[in-house]
Scaffold this motif. Structure first.
Motif: not given
Lengths: 122, 365
Positions: A15-37, B314-320
């Protein structure tokens, strides 16, 4: 000075002033794995606390990211369209998801600080 | 045995935990989903070098005895007595309506001896089904207690040879029993060359450690196993094929010998012959979403007017492949029209794509 808060849903809110920037934590991204979209909201959208604002998609599954607070979306991280992996590599910095104008700054009191959040994932 | 509702642990669970695996439930088992490299790197490593998978959740049966071939030719749409010793065959258990109860690989390992590899999720029902059929023949069914590993990728052969595995004479879809109660087949679920190797626990532990220590090899979790098989256009039972899908609609008629397509002694023969005569109602197709957004299993498929025409299976992302990929079941009369997937209230345009998404590189025997 910017202050950072955390939610039980593994989001961070800077939070800076009345604007908040939102994201997910490092812990969350680790749990999700590689994001593609990352599906981002429209600028100007009014959101309530708990609304699904963003959907992050990993190779395997889609996961919702909820609004930690009420407000209006003012900006989205367009860089994620070409590089969703930024959320993995820099979850708590360049991998931010959206910025919002807070409806009620007092609601921040309900969120956790870093120490309290880290205790939940320890 | 695990309590009901409790996930069973793989025999080599501790080895995976030590390798940094993240575990998740699949078909009643606690399975390694990913290792520290992550699904994307694991997937690409398997296509570039060699991946090692623990697939001990899958079940092996030995059917043996004077009428073992007859029993399997009743249980599956195959001519088991026509298989050469050492030959493997992809086949099914069908129900009376020709719905696919499971897909399997049957390997003849001796004159009166066959190994059947079945899916984890169907292991109990498969065993009951097989035992019931076998009880009418002079043969026995033995459920094996084995660790089962898959070694897949362009370097799999070199790795297997250097590890001292007995792969002599094994071309693709060949298999044999090995000394000490083992079984090895040149087969897999990635579209790459490779081997599936069963062994009793002690030998398997040493083998897994040896293979994993090879610098060309990385452990690959279930997440990348799924993206690899999806790119290879291979079916996941329970998703792409189910007891409500027959081999005609699934596009798997190639797996049924021509002589058995108009009838036979196997369960489901009459219904399958009728389904072949009637032609497919639906088709299993490859689909590529426009853009980067994946579509997932269960998403409804509609035409331009919003009329339902099928489902994403089935659906997802294809890395290759470098983009989102999917398989779906689509009504045959909708295949010449634009298709959309309904994802969270939006209609995403999809293009039909020939299967597989990633060319197969199996080694022909």
């Amino acid at each position: 000075m910017a202050q950072t808060f955390f939610t039980e849903d593994h989001e961070w809110v800077r939070v800076e002033g009345d604007i908040a920037t939102v994201g997910i934590t490092n812990y969350a991204q680790e749990q999700l794995g590689d994001l593609v979209f990352v599906e981002l909201p429209e600028k100007g959208r009014t959101i309530d606390k708990g609304d699904t604002v963003v959907v992050v998609e990993s190779v395997k599954a889609a996961s919702d990211v909820y609004a930690p607070l009420a407000g209006e979306v003012t900006e989205v991280n367009d860089g994620l369209s070409d590089n969703p992996g930024l959320v993995n590599s820099a979850a708590e910095k360049d991998g931010w998801l959206w910025k919002m104008k807070l409806a009620d700054k007092a609601a921040l009191d309900g969120l956790m600080d870093r120490a309290a959040y880290d205790a939940t994932t320890a | 045995m695990a309590e009901p509702g409790e996930l069973k642990r793989l025999p080599l669970h501790d080895l995976h935990a030590a390798a940094g695996a993240k575990f998740g439930g699949f078909a009643g088992w606690s399975m390694p989903l990913t290792y520290p490299a992550g699904v994307m790197k694991e997937h690409l490593h398997c296509r570039e070098a060699a991946g090692l998978f623990d697939i001990s959740h899958m079940k092996l049966f030995v059917v043996s005895g004077r009428e073992a071939a007859e029993a399997l030719s009743r249980a599956c749409p195959i001519a088991a007595d026509g298989l050469a010793t050492g030959q493997s065959k992809y086949t099914f258990f069908l129900n009376d309506e020709a719905g696919i109860l499971d897909d399997l690989i049957v390997t003849r390992v001796g004159g009166e001896r066959f190994v059947v590899v079945a899916n984890a999720g169907n292991a109990a029902t498969d065993e009951a089904h097989l035992r019931k059929i076998a009880s009418g023949f002079d043969c026995t069914v033995e459920a094996l207690d084995r660790v089962f590993l898959a070694l897949q990728g362009p370097q799999a052969e070199a790795v297997a040879r250097d590890a001292g595995l007995d792969i002599a004479g094994l071309g693709f879809m060949n298999g044999k029993e090995t000394v000490g109660g083992g079984f090895i087949a040149r087969s897999g679920y990635t579209g790459e060359d490779g081997f599936e190797i069963a062994a009793p626990l002690d030998a398997a532990q040493a083998l897994a450690e040896k293979l994993a220590a090879d610098p060309r090899v990385e452990w690959i979790g279930l997440a990348a196993r799924d993206s690899l098989r999806l790119e290879a256009g291979l079916c996941l039972h329970g998703r792409d094929i189910t007891p409500d899908t027959n081999p005609v609609d699934a596009g798997l008629i190639w797996a049924i010998p021509k002589t058995l397509r108009s009838g036979g002694a196997y369960v489901g023969a009459d219904a399958l012959a009728a389904a072949i005569a009637a032609g497919p109602r639906r088709k299993r197709v490859g689909l590529t979403p426009e853009g980067r957004q994946p579509v997932r299993a269960g998403a409804a498929l509609v035409d331009g007017d919003g009329v339902a025409v099928g489902t994403v299976t089935s659906g997802g992302f294809g890395p290759s492949f470098g983009g989102p990929v999917a398989m779906g079941s689509v009504d045959v009369d909708a295949l010449d029209k634009p298709i959309f997937a309904e994802v969270r209230g939006n209609r995403l345009p999809l293009a039909l794509h020939p299967l597989p998404f990633q060319p197969h590189r199996m080694r022909k025997g």
